[in-house]
Write a protein that holds these residues in place. Structure first.
Motif, PDB file in Angstrom:
ATOM      1  N   LEU A  28     -36.670   5.030 -27.424  1.00  0.00           N
ATOM      2  CA  LEU A  28     -36.651   4.997 -25.968  1.00  0.00           C
ATOM      3  C   LEU A  28     -35.791   3.846 -25.470  1.00  0.00           C
ATOM      4  CD1 LEU A  28     -40.427   5.570 -25.169  1.00  0.00           C
ATOM      5  CD2 LEU A  28     -38.600   7.249 -25.071  1.00  0.00           C
ATOM      6  N   CYS A  29     -35.163   4.063 -24.302  1.00  0.00           N
ATOM      7  CA  CYS A  29     -34.392   2.989 -23.676  1.00  0.00           C
ATOM      8  C   CYS A  29     -35.366   2.022 -22.991  1.00  0.00           C
ATOM      9  CB  CYS A  29     -33.394   3.560 -22.671  1.00  0.00           C
ATOM     10  SG  CYS A  29     -34.141   4.386 -21.270  1.00  0.00           S
ATOM     11  N   LEU A  30     -34.857   0.899 -22.520  1.00  0.00           N
ATOM     12  CA  LEU A  30     -35.725  -0.102 -21.904  1.00  0.00           C
ATOM     13  C   LEU A  30     -36.378   0.421 -20.633  1.00  0.00           C
ATOM     14  CD1 LEU A  30     -33.609  -3.336 -22.403  1.00  0.00           C
ATOM     15  CD2 LEU A  30     -35.665  -2.640 -23.601  1.00  0.00           C
ATOM     16  N   ASN A  31     -35.657   1.188 -19.838  1.00  0.00           N
ATOM     17  CA  ASN A  31     -36.243   1.724 -18.603  1.00  0.00           C
ATOM     18  C   ASN A  31     -37.409   2.658 -18.902  1.00  0.00           C
ATOM     19  OD1 ASN A  31     -34.483   0.357 -16.931  1.00  0.00           O
ATOM     20  ND2 ASN A  31     -32.984   2.007 -16.935  1.00  0.00           N
ATOM     21  N   CYS A  32     -37.259   3.521 -19.882  1.00  0.00           N
ATOM     22  CA  CYS A  32     -38.339   4.446 -20.234  1.00  0.00           C
ATOM     23  C   CYS A  32     -39.533   3.700 -20.821  1.00  0.00           C
ATOM     24  CB  CYS A  32     -37.833   5.514 -21.202  1.00  0.00           C
ATOM     25  SG  CYS A  32     -36.642   6.644 -20.456  1.00  0.00           S
TER      26      CYS A  32
END
Length: 72
Positions: A28-32
């Motif tokens: 997952l990316c940081l935003n998710c």
């Protein structure tokens, strides 16, 4: 390809599909990740609020019932 060059796989976020850095360990990316943490934080706060209301109402009902039986 030279000996010191490594083949780089392009990783993508499992949820939104944006590209991740090659050294990222998760899917997952940081935003998710932040959205997931915020969501479970809200779920925990909601659960705590509901439990406290239920306990309060239970204590009130128990107090009323026992007060009626004792004849106070």
């Amino acid at each position: 390809m030279k000996n010191n060059e490594k083949e780089v796989d392009i990783k993508k976020c499992k949820k939104c599909g944006c590209e991740l850095a090659s050294d990222t360990r998760g899917n997952l990316c940081l935003n998710c990740k932040k959205k997931r943490v915020n969501f479970w934080g809200l779920v925990g706060k909601g659960t705590l609020a509901v439990a406290s209301v239920v306990l309060f109402l239970g204590r009130v009902v128990l107090f009323v019932v026992t007060r009626g039986k004792k004849g106070l």
